[in-house]
Scaffold this motif. Structure first.
Motif, PDB file in Angstrom:
ATOM      1  N   CYS A   1      36.309  44.016  40.346  1.00  0.00           N
ATOM      2  CA  CYS A   1      37.817  44.253  39.809  1.00  0.00           C
ATOM      3  C   CYS A   1      38.166  44.451  38.439  1.00  0.00           C
ATOM      4  O   CYS A   1      39.259  44.434  38.337  1.00  0.00           O
ATOM      5  CB  CYS A   1      38.474  42.814  40.558  1.00  0.00           C
ATOM      6  SG  CYS A   1      38.444  41.330  39.550  1.00  0.00           S
ATOM      7  N   SER A   2      37.254  44.214  37.514  1.00  0.00           N
ATOM      8  CA  SER A   2      37.152  44.400  36.229  1.00  0.00           C
ATOM      9  C   SER A   2      37.964  43.441  35.457  1.00  0.00           C
ATOM     10  O   SER A   2      38.460  43.500  34.202  1.00  0.00           O
ATOM     11  CB  SER A   2      38.051  45.791  35.911  1.00  0.00           C
ATOM     12  OG  SER A   2      36.944  47.007  36.599  1.00  0.00           O
ATOM     13  N   GLN A   3      38.314  42.224  36.164  1.00  0.00           N
ATOM     14  CA  GLN A   3      38.879  41.277  35.478  1.00  0.00           C
ATOM     15  C   GLN A   3      37.781  40.831  34.083  1.00  0.00           C
ATOM     16  O   GLN A   3      36.769  40.624  34.529  1.00  0.00           O
ATOM     17  CB  GLN A   3      39.050  40.120  36.387  1.00  0.00           C
ATOM     18  CG  GLN A   3      39.362  38.735  35.882  1.00  0.00           C
ATOM     19  CD  GLN A   3      40.788  38.680  35.206  1.00  0.00           C
ATOM     20  OE1 GLN A   3      41.613  39.615  35.636  1.00  0.00           O
ATOM     21  NE2 GLN A   3      41.165  37.732  34.581  1.00  0.00           N
ATOM     22  N   LEU A   4      38.471  40.513  33.127  1.00  0.00           N
ATOM     23  CA  LEU A   4      37.831  39.715  32.059  1.00  0.00           C
ATOM     24  C   LEU A   4      37.071  38.504  32.625  1.00  0.00           C
ATOM     25  O   LEU A   4      37.600  37.621  33.083  1.00  0.00           O
ATOM     26  CB  LEU A   4      38.613  39.595  30.943  1.00  0.00           C
ATOM     27  CG  LEU A   4      38.096  38.749  29.617  1.00  0.00           C
ATOM     28  CD1 LEU A   4      37.133  40.012  29.105  1.00  0.00           C
ATOM     29  CD2 LEU A   4      39.228  38.319  28.648  1.00  0.00           C
ATOM     30  N   VAL A   5      35.868  38.250  32.263  1.00  0.00           N
ATOM     31  CA  VAL A   5      34.921  37.243  32.644  1.00  0.00           C
ATOM     32  C   VAL A   5      34.483  36.722  31.460  1.00  0.00           C
ATOM     33  O   VAL A   5      34.018  37.672  30.558  1.00  0.00           O
ATOM     34  CB  VAL A   5      34.355  37.405  33.697  1.00  0.00           C
ATOM     35  CG1 VAL A   5      35.107  37.806  35.022  1.00  0.00           C
ATOM     36  CG2 VAL A   5      33.246  38.625  33.596  1.00  0.00           C
ATOM     37  N   PHE A   6      33.932  35.648  31.564  1.00  0.00           N
ATOM     38  CA  PHE A   6      33.052  35.228  30.262  1.00  0.00           C
ATOM     39  C   PHE A   6      31.614  34.770  30.426  1.00  0.00           C
ATOM     40  O   PHE A   6      31.419  34.656  31.709  1.00  0.00           O
ATOM     41  CB  PHE A   6      34.003  33.855  29.763  1.00  0.00           C
ATOM     42  CG  PHE A   6      35.296  34.174  29.313  1.00  0.00           C
ATOM     43  CD1 PHE A   6      35.452  34.514  28.150  1.00  0.00           C
ATOM     44  CD2 PHE A   6      36.374  33.854  30.068  1.00  0.00           C
ATOM     45  CE1 PHE A   6      36.965  34.980  27.852  1.00  0.00           C
ATOM     46  CE2 PHE A   6      37.637  34.268  29.900  1.00  0.00           C
ATOM     47  CZ  PHE A   6      37.932  34.852  28.676  1.00  0.00           C
TER      48      PHE A   6
END
Length: 341
Positions: A9-14
């Motif tokens: 989903c291209s969400q920013l993850v860490f």
């Protein structure tokens, strides 16, 4: 550190994520691609056996059939607290989290990461609790020893003040002691040894005597003109380790800033590091041109919050020369690293 996106989903993850909080996709860190990838029963890879005890999100290749297999970072740990020591295990998880950042950076730079299990003198970590026993932080024959008490903020701050240090973190300890190991890889067995001695000093000087002198007399007057820290004045080995660690600080912070699109417009200069590139092979002068404006801005932000400067260091010309020497040694050793092509 790079920034990462969920592959679905291209969400920013860490870096530490095991799940995308937007779409629920399982995530794991792939040490071949050096990124967070989809993880489920169809991907072939498996979670590291230290997922629980070390809060590790790194993956083990599906070709490794050992059900207790450890990831590339956890394999480097030779000794850890027993399962019955819950306090030490919590500190162990914190130390392993910092160690994964160090290992990521070593791999990202293309430095050889050979385990103590794979060859005598290979890199290893003894992560020990000083609760009731003496633990000496240090390095010997490839093995880095870390006191897990350094994960405790009040303890570490007390020691920092007693030692008169401007900066003390678990990540910094790991970078410094790992730097000792890389002296045996990048300098000692190479033609660089003579150049090292000309710049840092002769490492054959008696180390025990140097330690005793340092703690009896402290750093010599005017040490800031030649060394990045007071501790670096102790012995050429410590000067190397402190400079190596500082180089890693600079590279990691710049990479993180670039990955998140931080610009220093007040200095009429945007950070030039490419967040998509794993290895920036620019001359160190170019790296420094990015670094100094960033530190000015970060220090100003901290002061606006009523805090001490985030970066309490002054890089003298002599220190810049040493950092440049470290940069060239690393770049020469990683010239054939795929990410440098």
């Amino acid at each position: 550190m790079l920034s990462f996106r969920c592959p679905r989903c291209s969400q920013l993850v860490f870096f530490e994520n095991t799940t995308c909080l937007r779409c629920g996709l399982g995530l794991g860190f792939d040490t071949e691609q050096l990124t967070l990838v989809k993880f489920d029963n169809t991907t072939g890879a498996r979670r590291c056996a230290n997922q629980a005890v070390a809060v590790c999100n790194w993956l083990v290749p599906g070709t490794d059939t050992d059900p207790d297999a450890l990831c590339r970072s956890c394999r480097l740990t030779r000794t850890r607290p027993s399962d019955s020591d819950e306090t030490a295990l919590a500190a162990f998880a914190d130390a392993e989290s910092a160690k994964r950042r160090v290992v990521f950076q070593l791999l990202d730079l293309g430095l050889p990461v050979e385990s103590w299990e794979d060859r005598p003198g290979g890199l290893g970590y003894d992560l020990l609790s000083s609760n009731g026993v003496l633990v000496m932080i240090g390095h010997e024959d490839g093995i880095v020893t870390i006191d897990l008490a350094e994960s405790d903020d009040p303890h570490r701050e007390q020691v920092r003040q007693e030692m008169g240090e401007p900066y003390r973190t678990m990540l910094g300890h790991l970078r410094h002691e790992t730097g000792h190991y890389y002296w045996t890889v990048l300098v000692e067995p190479t033609e660089r040894l003579a150049g090292f001695r000309a710049l840092f000093g002769d490492e054959r000087a008696d180390y025990a005597e140097a330690v005793s002198r340092h703690y009896d007399q402290g750093a010599p007057p005017g040490w800031r003109s030649e060394h990045v820290s007071a501790y670096a004045t102790m012995h050429p080995w410590e000067d190397w380790a402190e400079t190596f660690a500082h180089y890693l600080h600079i590279r990691d912070t710049l990479q993180t800033a670039a990955a998140f699109g931080i610009r220093i417009d007040a200095a009429e200069q945007a950070l030039s590091a490419d967040p998509a590139a794993h290895v920036d092979r620019e001359p160190f002068e170019s790296i420094l041109d990015d670094w100094l404006p960033l530190t000015y801005a970060l220090n100003a932000v901290n002061r606006s919050m009523g805090r001490d400067p985030l970066y309490p260091f002054v890089l003298s010309p002599a220190v810049v020369e040493k950092l440049t020497w470290v940069h060239r040694a690393i770049m020469a050793s990683t010239a054939n690293h795929p990410a440098s092509a």
